[in-house]
Design a protein around this motif. Sequence first.
Motif, PDB file in Angstrom:
ATOM      1  N   GLN A 181      86.073  20.696  51.882  1.00 20.40           N
ATOM      2  CA  GLN A 181      85.529  21.599  51.089  1.00 20.40           C
ATOM      3  C   GLN A 181      86.153  21.516  49.465  1.00 20.40           C
ATOM      4  O   GLN A 181      87.272  21.359  49.675  1.00 20.40           O
ATOM      5  CB  GLN A 181      85.239  23.058  51.293  1.00 20.40           C
ATOM      6  CG  GLN A 181      84.386  23.461  52.316  1.00 20.40           C
ATOM      7  CD  GLN A 181      85.152  23.486  53.816  1.00 20.40           C
ATOM      8  OE1 GLN A 181      86.156  22.871  54.208  1.00 20.40           O
ATOM      9  NE2 GLN A 181      84.890  24.620  54.486  1.00 20.40           N
ATOM     10  N   THR A 182      85.460  21.448  48.445  1.00 23.09           N
ATOM     11  CA  THR A 182      86.096  21.491  47.295  1.00 23.09           C
ATOM     12  C   THR A 182      85.571  22.776  46.509  1.00 23.09           C
ATOM     13  O   THR A 182      84.542  23.307  46.810  1.00 23.09           O
ATOM     14  CB  THR A 182      85.748  20.134  46.410  1.00 23.09           C
ATOM     15  OG1 THR A 182      84.245  20.098  46.343  1.00 23.09           O
ATOM     16  CG2 THR A 182      86.246  18.953  47.250  1.00 23.09           C
ATOM     17  N   VAL A 183      86.677  22.995  45.606  1.00 22.74           N
ATOM     18  CA  VAL A 183      86.238  24.447  44.643  1.00 22.74           C
ATOM     19  C   VAL A 183      86.081  24.023  43.218  1.00 22.74           C
ATOM     20  O   VAL A 183      86.627  22.963  42.593  1.00 22.74           O
ATOM     21  CB  VAL A 183      87.583  25.186  44.669  1.00 22.74           C
ATOM     22  CG1 VAL A 183      87.542  26.411  43.658  1.00 22.74           C
ATOM     23  CG2 VAL A 183      87.462  25.752  46.124  1.00 22.74           C
ATOM     24  N   ASP A 184      85.307  24.747  42.468  1.00 19.79           N
ATOM     25  CA  ASP A 184      85.031  24.612  41.066  1.00 19.79           C
ATOM     26  C   ASP A 184      85.913  25.657  40.381  1.00 19.79           C
ATOM     27  O   ASP A 184      85.561  26.676  40.446  1.00 19.79           O
ATOM     28  CB  ASP A 184      83.454  24.758  40.550  1.00 19.79           C
ATOM     29  CG  ASP A 184      82.421  23.635  41.363  1.00 19.79           C
ATOM     30  OD1 ASP A 184      82.950  22.795  41.563  1.00 19.79           O
ATOM     31  OD2 ASP A 184      81.417  24.211  41.431  1.00 19.79           O
ATOM     32  N   GLU A 185      86.901  25.180  39.958  1.00 22.61           N
ATOM     33  CA  GLU A 185      87.925  25.801  39.257  1.00 22.61           C
ATOM     34  C   GLU A 185      87.335  26.263  37.911  1.00 22.61           C
ATOM     35  O   GLU A 185      86.538  25.772  37.280  1.00 22.61           O
ATOM     36  CB  GLU A 185      89.200  25.138  38.930  1.00 22.61           C
ATOM     37  CG  GLU A 185      89.863  24.516  40.127  1.00 22.61           C
ATOM     38  CD  GLU A 185      90.859  23.657  39.977  1.00 22.61           C
ATOM     39  OE1 GLU A 185      91.422  23.505  38.873  1.00 22.61           O
ATOM     40  OE2 GLU A 185      91.543  23.417  40.981  1.00 22.61           O
ATOM     41  N   PRO A 186      87.578  27.627  37.535  1.00 21.32           N
ATOM     42  CA  PRO A 186      88.665  28.420  37.962  1.00 21.32           C
ATOM     43  C   PRO A 186      88.064  29.866  38.781  1.00 21.32           C
ATOM     44  O   PRO A 186      88.959  30.578  38.922  1.00 21.32           O
ATOM     45  CB  PRO A 186      89.337  28.998  36.431  1.00 21.32           C
ATOM     46  CG  PRO A 186      88.293  29.192  35.676  1.00 21.32           C
ATOM     47  CD  PRO A 186      87.234  28.052  36.152  1.00 21.32           C
ATOM     48  N   GLY A 187      86.798  29.711  39.095  1.00 24.33           N
ATOM     49  CA  GLY A 187      86.149  31.135  39.602  1.00 24.33           C
ATOM     50  C   GLY A 187      86.130  32.249  38.923  1.00 24.33           C
ATOM     51  O   GLY A 187      86.365  32.103  37.706  1.00 24.33           O
ATOM     52  N   TRP A 188      86.077  33.288  39.409  1.00 22.51           N
ATOM     53  CA  TRP A 188      85.894  34.771  38.738  1.00 22.51           C
ATOM     54  C   TRP A 188      86.733  35.674  39.423  1.00 22.51           C
ATOM     55  O   TRP A 188      86.723  35.706  40.664  1.00 22.51           O
ATOM     56  CB  TRP A 188      84.444  35.241  38.680  1.00 22.51           C
ATOM     57  CG  TRP A 188      83.589  34.895  39.708  1.00 22.51           C
ATOM     58  CD1 TRP A 188      83.767  35.988  40.712  1.00 22.51           C
ATOM     59  CD2 TRP A 188      82.889  33.829  40.216  1.00 22.51           C
ATOM     60  NE1 TRP A 188      82.617  35.757  41.780  1.00 22.51           N
ATOM     61  CE2 TRP A 188      82.299  34.409  41.500  1.00 22.51           C
ATOM     62  CE3 TRP A 188      82.452  32.675  39.721  1.00 22.51           C
ATOM     63  CZ2 TRP A 188      81.427  33.513  41.969  1.00 22.51           C
ATOM     64  CZ3 TRP A 188      81.576  32.029  40.548  1.00 22.51           C
ATOM     65  CH2 TRP A 188      81.024  31.999  41.841  1.00 22.51           C
ATOM     66  N   SER A 189      87.130  36.737  38.553  1.00 24.48           N
ATOM     67  CA  SER A 189      87.901  37.984  39.060  1.00 24.48           C
ATOM     68  C   SER A 189      89.381  37.486  39.541  1.00 24.48           C
ATOM     69  O   SER A 189      89.853  38.071  40.088  1.00 24.48           O
ATOM     70  CB  SER A 189      87.185  38.701  39.990  1.00 24.48           C
ATOM     71  OG  SER A 189      86.021  39.212  39.467  1.00 24.48           O
TER      72      SER A 189
END
Length: 455
Positions: free
Chosen positions: A391-399
């Motif tokens: 899995q990959t993450v879309d940075e930067p997210g929230w909170s």
Amino acid sequence: MRRLAASLLAVTLGAAGIVAAVGQSAAAHGAEVFPGSRQYLCWVDAVTESGALSPSNAACADALAEGGPNAYYNWFGNLDSNGAGRTEGYIPDGTICSGGDRGPYDFSAFSAARTDWPTTHLTAGATYEFQHNNWAEHPGRFDVYVTREGFDPSQPLGWSDLELVDSVTDPPDTGGPGGDNYYYWDVTLPADRTGRHIVFTHWVRSDSNENFYSCSDVAFDGGDGEVTGIDGDPGTEEPPAACPDETPGVPGAARASSITATGAHVMWGVAQDGCVTGYDVLDPATGAVLASTDGSPMVDLTGLDPGTSYDVAVRSRNDNTGAVSTATASTTFTTLTEDDGGGDAGACEVTYSAQSWGDGQRGYTASVTVTNTSDSPVANWSVAFEYPGGQTVDEPGWSATVTQSGTTVTAAAPPWSTTVAAGQSVTFGFNGATASAGQHPAPQDFTLAGAACDA
């Protein structure tokens, strides 16, 4: 600025009782009122004493002609019942302001790319209290985006134009639903913006998949919340010189955040009544003034003693007469001890959930809640875990500031919530993609400040 926003909302909802009389349904749940969203300020511009709609703003008039009155009488209903936090890949470019046009009312005209929408004038780099009407109350997260420098407001708004600048979960509100109350939190806007821009606010409910959308047109020109482009242009009028006979109203409840060993950030709801020129933060036991502001509903307390419990309350002032309001109920917080900065957690628990979306169902939105089950607070917290399935993450997210290195994902504390008290929780989220459709193996090896968590 604060009094203008509150007075516009009072005008709007003062006419809301007429909605039932003309047979419209008030069934949905909220919109940004500062900086004012297109649907909100167009309603303010259009509604008359009789409840009829007669907008003076050209963009608002065209939106009414194209989409009809439902989006006006239900200005708080720009929603998607199945939004589930999804953004790029789900909401097409050019329809961001109307949430992809999947709601019960036709807000599509409010996505029109034009430069004559009602506009709020702001100062780049300044901090403002954002206000989002809570026609109905729901727990959840508010994500605030601002268009990047160089944005062309005459072109359709796309996801590549937007930068996520702030996120807050379950902010306080000024009171119950169904009226002129609102959620509020402070947002520091980017310092490099000039000219016309769009602020996009995405309200993501945590108790359902329902999401809400607001586009606010702003001009970074050194303003302080003035509104132009609606009937009378209230932001261009000179404010009253004084209001000598008005008693200042009581502020909304205070809360403390970003607590350190020697300081804390305190914010409160703006007073809704009377003439308010400033606020005092008090020690309720002695009445001593700990800090004062010239109208801002927030202040940073400094010079506090480590490991000490503090009670604070807030009152408003009318400096024209010297009158002060009744103080709010007190709020209590405890500063960290000097050695709490290391973040040694004794125990923690994690709840992780993810929902698939997008073409081929490879996209997903994840939510992570971490509870500090130890007996000590964790300062400058960070959470880490491993993704075993590519899995990959879309940075930067929230909170939180979410980053990824190989299979390791790390979430660092945001500046407005740096400490997890004993027994308390933090929640953050992010979007991402799986290696293949429908394959999302559970993450492993969660830690809080380096200590292993039960997941």
